[in-house]
Design a protein around this motif. Structure first.
Motif, mmCIF file in Angstrom:
data_model
loop_
_atom_site.group_PDB
_atom_site.id
_atom_site.type_symbol
_atom_site.label_atom_id
_atom_site.label_comp_id
_atom_site.label_asym_id
_atom_site.label_seq_id
_atom_site.Cartn_x
_atom_site.Cartn_y
_atom_site.Cartn_z
ATOM 1 N N THR A 120 8.360 25.132 13.692
ATOM 2 C CA THR A 120 9.724 25.592 13.422
ATOM 3 C C THR A 120 9.799 26.748 12.441
ATOM 4 N N ARG A 147 17.154 29.276 13.416
ATOM 5 C CA ARG A 147 16.876 27.883 13.777
ATOM 6 C C ARG A 147 17.179 26.992 12.578
ATOM 7 N N ARG A 267 21.428 33.434 23.468
ATOM 8 C CA ARG A 267 20.940 32.069 23.705
ATOM 9 C C ARG A 267 20.392 31.916 25.118
ATOM 10 N N ASP A 271 16.513 30.934 26.074
ATOM 11 C CA ASP A 271 16.155 29.874 27.017
ATOM 12 C C ASP A 271 15.182 30.389 28.075
ATOM 13 N N SER A 274 11.788 30.915 26.436
ATOM 14 C CA SER A 274 11.136 29.647 26.157
ATOM 15 C C SER A 274 10.478 29.083 27.411
ATOM 16 N N PRO A 288 11.784 22.109 21.482
ATOM 17 C CA PRO A 288 13.205 21.791 21.396
ATOM 18 C C PRO A 288 13.472 20.728 20.333
ATOM 19 N N ASP A 289 14.710 20.658 19.878
ATOM 20 C CA ASP A 289 15.165 19.640 18.934
ATOM 21 C C ASP A 289 16.607 19.327 19.305
ATOM 22 N N GLU A 290 16.849 18.104 19.805
ATOM 23 C CA GLU A 290 18.185 17.761 20.291
ATOM 24 C C GLU A 290 19.242 17.781 19.193
ATOM 25 N N HIS A 295 21.614 27.677 18.287
ATOM 26 C CA HIS A 295 20.654 28.488 17.528
ATOM 27 C C HIS A 295 21.362 29.758 17.060
#
Length: 390
Positions: A120, A147, A267, A271, A274, A288-290, A295
């Motif tokens: 991160t 982030r 964004r 995506d 990524s 990812p982090d729910e 972001h």
């Protein structure tokens, strides 16, 4: 080099089309500046600054906002208003722009650095408690690249240990954690509007808070010691002039109108990157982090995988730029040496900045193709570059 080879060695580039220019401006900004010019109110007492404060606060779900001259003093205002005093220690991240540390040092506080998470680039919350001493009064998490840091753990530790939390959200406009905007997750949050930022007036800063007492202290400090509702010549014992100008606020009001749409484009681009870069051998993509509900999209950061054949990052960056992708090495030196994860990130990270992301999802295919082309060559025949990149 034969046709189809690397552009840096004479082959055709993946992309020759330009990327979106930054900063953006148009007739609206021109009119806004002229209105301020002709109003005769260029500083305190105009209408653009309070309008921008109100709109920025509302967009982030904050009760109070203090607009100031730059992002560094916004951090400092937050620390001062939160009760940090000379000699106090502030725990923060070594993977950040130097202003994060300077803001604390300039007021006589001591930044204490703990290492970051490799996936991160944010402060590792599992290392915070070991760094707390009797002099620690605050934690200053940095939402790097947009982030959000792990605010669940940061706030839990702060509450249990009696510490204040001031967020460095200088790269994180409209970023969200569990549905709440960053800048409202601690006692205060500081934002920047410097030239490179997604929302810019060349310079400028903002402090957000939901704490009325903290707001009044910050306001007083930024306006020569005045009370926000007091007489113009009644002053507290200490304060500085850190105010934003009407010219800055006028530009920012129009930038704020475009920001949600521009962030949505960024964004979607992130995506796409990524997904696409996950399949490129030698590139590590942020997971990812729910809990992250949006972001801030200032920088998309990837890392070169050091577990296999060593690849020289400077050569990779030169090669990507030759392919038409303007990547950046980011922070090449930690704010404190000797922290192993941060040292590795400063050696292996590659930044893709927000103006590239504004190209949109479709344009990200060129970025993915350039990475695939360059990394394929780099893994089979590593090069070394002595050139310093910035």
């Amino acid at each position: 080099m034969a046709a189809g080879g690397l552009a840096i060695e004479g082959g055709p580039a993946v992309r020759t089309a330009p990327w979106p220019p930054w900063p953006r401006w148009g007739a609206a900004e021109r009119r806004a500046l002229l209105e301020v010019l002709e109003s005769g109110r260029w500083g305190r007492g105009g209408r653009a600054v309070p309008e921008f404060e109100a709109r920025f606060a509302a967009l982030h779900g904050a009760r109070y906002a203090v607009a100031c001259c730059n992002g560094t003093v916004a951090i400092q205002l937050g620390l001062i208003a939160a009760g940090v005093r000379p000699g106090d220690e502030v725990i923060t991240s070594p993977y950040s722009f130097v202003a994060t540390a300077h803001a604390a040092r300039a007021m006589g506080a001591v930044p204490v650095f703990v290492d970051v998470e490799p996936g991160t680039h944010n402060l590792d919350p599992e290392l915070i408690e070991a760094a707390i001493t009797e002099r620690t009064t605050a934690i200053l998490p940095v939402h790097i690249g947009g982030r959000p840091a792990d605010m669940d753990r940061v706030n839990e530790i702060a509450a249990r240990c009696g510490l204040r939390v001031v967020e460095d959200a200088g790269q994180a406009w409209l970023a969200g954690w569990r549905g709440r905007r960053v800048g409202t997750l601690g006692q205060a949050g500081a934002f920047s509007f410097q030239s490179s930022k997604n929302l810019t007036a060349g310079e400028g800063g903002m402090l957000l808070t939901n704490d009325e007492a903290l707001y009044r202290r910050a306001w007083s400090w930024h306006d020569c010691g005045r009370d926000p509702e007091g007489a113009p010549h009644e002053y507290a014992p200490a304060g500085l002039n850190l105010r934003m100008t009407e010219f800055q606020a006028a530009i920012l009001c129009y930038g704020l109108e475009r920001l949600p749409t521009e962030q949505a484009i960024r964004r979607q681009a992130m995506d796409t990157l990524s997904t696409g870069l996950t399949g490129v051998d030698g590139v590590l993509v942020p997971g990812p982090d729910e809990r992250i509900t949006s972001h801030g999209c200032h920088i998309f950061m990837v890392r070169l995988d050091e577990s296999g054949t060593e690849v020289d990052r400077n050569w990779v960056i030169e090669a990507l730029r030759a392919e038409g992708v303007p990547v950046h090495p980011g922070y090449t030196t930690p704010l404190q040496r000797g922290l192993p994860v941060c040292e590795a990130l400063c050696r292996t990270t590659i930044w893709i900045k927000h103006e590239v992301l504004l190209g949109g999802a479709a344009e990200m295919r060129d970025v993915v193709n350039a990475f695939a082309k360059v990394l394929s060559a780099a893994r089979t025949a590593p090069r070394t570059s002595e050139r310093r990149l910035d």
